[in-house]
Design an enzyme around this catalytic site. Structure first.
Site, PDB file in Angstrom:
ATOM      1  N   THR A   1       0.745  -1.227   0.132  1.00 11.95           N
ATOM      2  CA  THR A   1      -0.030   0.201  -0.075  1.00 11.95           C
ATOM      3  C   THR A   1       0.884   1.114   0.129  1.00 11.95           C
ATOM      4  O   THR A   1       1.973   1.210   0.557  1.00 11.95           O
ATOM      5  CB  THR A   1      -0.811  -0.051   1.184  1.00 11.95           C
ATOM      6  OG1 THR A   1      -1.428   1.323   1.541  1.00 11.95           O
ATOM      7  CG2 THR A   1      -0.146  -0.607   2.301  1.00 11.95           C
TER       8      THR A   1
ATOM      9  N   CYS B   1      -1.977   4.950  -5.301  1.00  9.85           N
ATOM     10  CA  CYS B   1      -2.964   4.191  -4.621  1.00  9.85           C
ATOM     11  C   CYS B   1      -2.907   2.920  -5.152  1.00  9.85           C
ATOM     12  O   CYS B   1      -3.464   2.741  -6.227  1.00  9.85           O
ATOM     13  CB  CYS B   1      -4.059   4.954  -4.029  1.00  9.85           C
ATOM     14  SG  CYS B   1      -5.122   3.647  -3.196  1.00  9.85           S
TER      15      CYS B   1
END
Length: 232
Positions: A83, A196
């Site tokens: 992430t 992202c």
């Protein structure tokens, strides 16, 4: 091949992409039935998201540090935080283990520089776009980083948490992202970092007038290269 340790689950939608991409990359490299040697520690994203919103980053970092220690104990030779946003606590993870962490922002910035670009737009969660932990890491590679304006940042963030992290992909959200990208390009962005890991579920190269840099894919490719590199 070193075993790749994955700190995932943030969200599991993008972690599943990491697993697919790692295995595809190894198969491309070795052929036949070869696949990636990896171990996964998948956290409960609801717990992490609660800590993010509350600003309890040290506590969130300890959750990931515990995961890193478990992965090292399981035989991992290198680590990935799957992430972008949680690279805010990358230093805590690094301090918890004796194996290297492959930083996602470094892999991404390297790809941007290889493409010959110097000014890039950044899409991601509000944390990633607004705080300096990620932007400064990318800028440290000699790049200029542009972020959307306040309203556009709100749209990008909302779609990530309310749709993409839940596996929901909507055409109207893809169109909205396209408008945000167009405004970044008008401001001088030569490329767009999909900062992202879930954004790649929504945006592909054909949705942008300039090159896009898919951080999940770039991170996975760099991890496989590192796993085959000499040394520990």
């Amino acid at each position: 091949m070193k075993t790749i340790g994955l700190i995932g689950g943030m969200s599991w939608e993008s972690t599943a992409e990491y697993y697919r991409l790692l295995n595809e990359r190894v198969r491309e490299r070795l052929g036949g039935l070869h696949s990636a040697k990896c171990v996964l520690y998948s956290v409960d994203f609801a717990e992490i998201e609660r800590l993010q919103v509350a600003g309890l980053w040290d506590e969130a970092g300890e959750v990931l540090a515990d995961a890193a220690r478990s992965l090292q104990a399981a035989g991992a030779g290198l680590l990935l935080i799957c992430t972008n946003t949680m690279h805010k606590v990358a230093d805590q993870v690094v301090a918890a283990v004796d194996i290297p962490l492959l930083h996602l922002a470094d892999a991404t910035a390297s790809a941007v520089r290889t493409a010959g670009l110097r000014r890039v737009g950044l899409l991601g969660t509000a944390f990633t776009m607004e705080q300096d932990f990620y932007r400064d890491r990318v800028a440290g590679h000699g790049l200029e980083v542009l972020v959307p304006d306040t309203d556009d940042r709100a749209v990008v963030h909302r779609v990530i948490y309310e749709e993409l992290c839940l596996g929901i992909v909507r055409e109207e959200s893809r169109a909205a992202y396209g408008e945000v990208i167009s405004r970044l390009v008008a401001s001088g962005a030569e490329g767009i970092i999909l900062g992202c890991t879930e954004i790649e579920l929504l945006i592909s190269p054909e949705h942008s007038p300039v090159p896009v840099f898919a951080t999940t894919r770039l991170h996975a490719e760099a991890a496989v290269d590192a796993a085959f590199a000499s040394g520990r």
